[in-house]
Write a protein that holds these residues in place. Structure first.
Motif, PDB file in Angstrom:
ATOM      1  N   GLU A  92      -3.329   1.250   9.623  1.00  0.00           N
ATOM      2  CA  GLU A  92      -1.760   0.684   8.781  1.00  0.00           C
ATOM      3  C   GLU A  92      -1.108   1.789   8.242  1.00  0.00           C
ATOM      4  OE1 GLU A  92      -3.821  -1.153   5.233  1.00  0.00           O
ATOM      5  OE2 GLU A  92      -3.606  -3.132   6.305  1.00  0.00           O
ATOM      6  N   SER A  93      -2.107   3.791   8.608  1.00  0.00           N
ATOM      7  CA  SER A  93      -1.492   4.496   8.073  1.00  0.00           C
ATOM      8  C   SER A  93      -0.397   4.685   8.823  1.00  0.00           C
ATOM      9  CB  SER A  93      -2.830   5.819   7.864  1.00  0.00           C
ATOM     10  OG  SER A  93      -3.342   5.787   8.837  1.00  0.00           O
ATOM     11  N   ASN A  94      -0.216   6.411   8.306  1.00  0.00           N
ATOM     12  CA  ASN A  94       1.511   6.219   9.373  1.00  0.00           C
ATOM     13  C   ASN A  94       0.536   7.782  10.529  1.00  0.00           C
ATOM     14  OD1 ASN A  94       3.328   5.341   8.558  1.00  0.00           O
ATOM     15  ND2 ASN A  94       3.701   6.852   6.905  1.00  0.00           N
ATOM     16  N   VAL A  95      -0.751   8.303  10.581  1.00  0.00           N
ATOM     17  CA  VAL A  95      -1.251   9.327  11.036  1.00  0.00           C
ATOM     18  C   VAL A  95      -3.052   8.295  10.768  1.00  0.00           C
ATOM     19  CG1 VAL A  95      -2.116  11.051  11.546  1.00  0.00           C
ATOM     20  CG2 VAL A  95      -0.242  10.697  10.667  1.00  0.00           C
ATOM     21  N   PRO A  96      -3.856   8.289  12.301  1.00  0.00           N
ATOM     22  CA  PRO A  96      -4.910   8.137  12.140  1.00  0.00           C
ATOM     23  C   PRO A  96      -6.157   9.384  10.876  1.00  0.00           C
ATOM     24  CG  PRO A  96      -3.871   9.029  14.032  1.00  0.00           C
ATOM     25  CD  PRO A  96      -3.047   8.487  13.644  1.00  0.00           C
ATOM     26  N   ILE A 103       0.933  -1.060  -0.324  1.00  0.00           N
ATOM     27  CA  ILE A 103      -0.609   0.282  -0.093  1.00  0.00           C
ATOM     28  C   ILE A 103       0.782   1.025  -0.005  1.00  0.00           C
ATOM     29  CG2 ILE A 103      -2.189  -1.248   1.336  1.00  0.00           C
ATOM     30  CD1 ILE A 103      -0.806  -0.172   3.665  1.00  0.00           C
ATOM     31  N   PHE A 104      -0.415   2.791  -0.627  1.00  0.00           N
ATOM     32  CA  PHE A 104       1.261   3.664  -0.605  1.00  0.00           C
ATOM     33  C   PHE A 104       0.636   4.156   1.040  1.00  0.00           C
ATOM     34  CE2 PHE A 104       1.091   3.726  -5.186  1.00  0.00           C
ATOM     35  CZ  PHE A 104       1.972   3.395  -5.931  1.00  0.00           C
ATOM     36  N   SER A 105       0.939   5.121   1.812  1.00  0.00           N
ATOM     37  CA  SER A 105       1.254   5.897   2.783  1.00  0.00           C
ATOM     38  C   SER A 105       1.575   6.909   2.406  1.00  0.00           C
ATOM     39  CB  SER A 105       1.168   5.422   4.090  1.00  0.00           C
ATOM     40  OG  SER A 105       1.075   5.961   4.856  1.00  0.00           O
TER      41      SER A 105
END
Length: 416
Positions: A384-388, A64-66
């Motif tokens: 999964e993301s770096n920031v919710p 995935i891209f994040s």
């Protein structure tokens, strides 16, 4: 023409005349100066295998891209807690740059400080995660941050640095840009938060340590920073065994390296210990109380953060009477980690910093703010993301209360 396709914005021009902020028409007077964040905006490519990975072949899994970058993650977290960060960075006109800026502008944040040029290749980092959610390997292509995020570009936003309550810099900056940023902050008595990024880059603190108010290393970065400041490799990383170390043992083993940072000028060292929690250290409790933040008028929602947390984490009541007792001039507090259903660990340290900075700007003290930072980090490791995508204020305050009530002061018999 699409604003993200204009390639005529060299460093010596304002970003195509674009200045997008949080304020909507008729709301300008309600906006206040908020944190300035300088550092990397990165597109993360995150790969997680669904089974044990074998060398020299592909493994089934998910890619995935994040949106990432330490400084970007910190600023994004700050914005989710309703402070409005001003970001100074550099991205290109490629897919990664477009994704990063489209998200930034859609959040109502200013892109004035984000330099774009056709010669910039937006920073990209590829992470390969193991089945536990920890980084097993990775490749970083971030040279453009060092090349284009120059003192000359940062100087354009001197007025922002002069009036912000706090400046955060990440160690993706080259040495000259770090020094220029910190010297500007010192000129205006602006507190500086140094985020080490990695073991290798954390050593860049050596040239700016005298300007740093806060530093937020993990234990390996702490050792590297202390060695860089000392000018020789006298400290070694902790060797972890199957026997779980107590918080007192962690503190005693890390205390010499922490002392180097404090002795050389850092006012507050926030050491992240993963599942073991956080150590907050300063030369004395009075040093925490003396930290001067510029008068700031938080937004309505920032005041809500202050009120929600201050109600359940009363200022100066963390240890009751024992707060006044101090055996040495090294003040250290251990904050516990919160139980979490871990999906991925990237972003945890960044959200801890972002949550702490947003809380400081809302008027909470350092210890209350660190409790909020730990609560903010819990949320992100469960996604999964770096920031919710968002924070629930009531839940955040409740988790901060659990951290605050579980904090303990660590005694040090020796002086710095």
């Amino acid at each position: 023409m699409n604003r993200f396709s204009d390639k005529s914005s060299p460093e010596n021009e304002t970003l195509g005349g674009i200045q997008s902020g949080f304020c909507k028409e008729g709301q300008v007077k309600k906006c206040r100066v908020e944190p300035v964040v300088i550092g990397g905006m990165v597109l993360d490519v995150n790969a997680t295998s669904s089974m044990h990975a074998n060398p020299r072949t592909t493994t089934p899994g998910k890619v995935i891209f994040s949106l990432g970058g330490v400084a970007r993650n910190v600023a994004d977290c700050i914005s989710k807690l309703e402070a409005r960060p001003f970001m100074i960075s550099a991205v290109g006109f490629d897919m990664a740059g477009n994704m990063l800026l489209e998200h930034w502008e859609s959040a109502g944040l200013s892109i004035e400080g984000i330099q774009r040029h056709q010669n910039i290749e937006t920073a990209v980092v590829c992470h390969i995660f193991d089945q536990k959610g920890e980084v097993a390997a990775g490749v970083a292509h971030v040279e453009s941050i060092e090349k284009f995020l120059t003192p000359r570009w940062i100087e354009k936003f001197k007025c922002k640095i002069s009036s912000t309550p706090i400046l955060m810099v990440d160690a993706n900056l080259n040495s000259s840009s770090l020094e220029a940023s910190c010297q500007m902050a010192a000129q205006f008595n602006t507190p500086v938060w140094f985020e080490p990024v990695s073991v290798a880059k954390s050593r860049r603190i050596a040239s700016v340590v005298q300007y740093v108010t806060f530093a937020s290393p993990n234990e390996d970065e702490l050792v590297a920073m202390a060695n860089a400041i000392s000018g020789r490799d006298i400290f070694q990383p902790i060797r972890h065994s199957s026997t779980k170390l107590s918080k007192d043992s962690f503190f005693q083993m890390l205390k010499p390296a922490i002392s180097v940072l404090l002795y050389k000028g850092v006012k507050v060292v926030v050491v992240t210990l993963g599942s073991e929690g956080v150590l907050l250290c300063s030369k004395g409790k009075s040093n925490l109380q003396k930290l001067a933040f510029k008068e700031n008028q938080p937004s309505h929602l920032s005041r809500e953060l202050y009120e929600a947390v201050n109600t359940v984490c009363p200022r100066d009541q963390l240890f009751g009477a024992s707060m006044c007792e101090q055996i040495s001039n090294l003040f250290a507090v251990h904050f516990p980690a919160l139980p979490a259903s871990v999906v991925r660990l990237t972003g945890a340290g960044d959200c801890l910093v972002g949550g702490t900075i947003a809380s400081l700007c809302a008027g909470l003290d350092v210890m209350q703010s660190v409790a909020v930072g730990i609560a903010a980090a819990k949320v992100v490791v469960e996604v999964e993301s770096n920031v919710p995508d968002e924070y629930c204020l009531a839940k955040l305050a409740d988790n901060a209360r659990s951290v605050y009530s579980g904090a303990t002061m660590l005694l040090s018999q020796s002086k710095l």
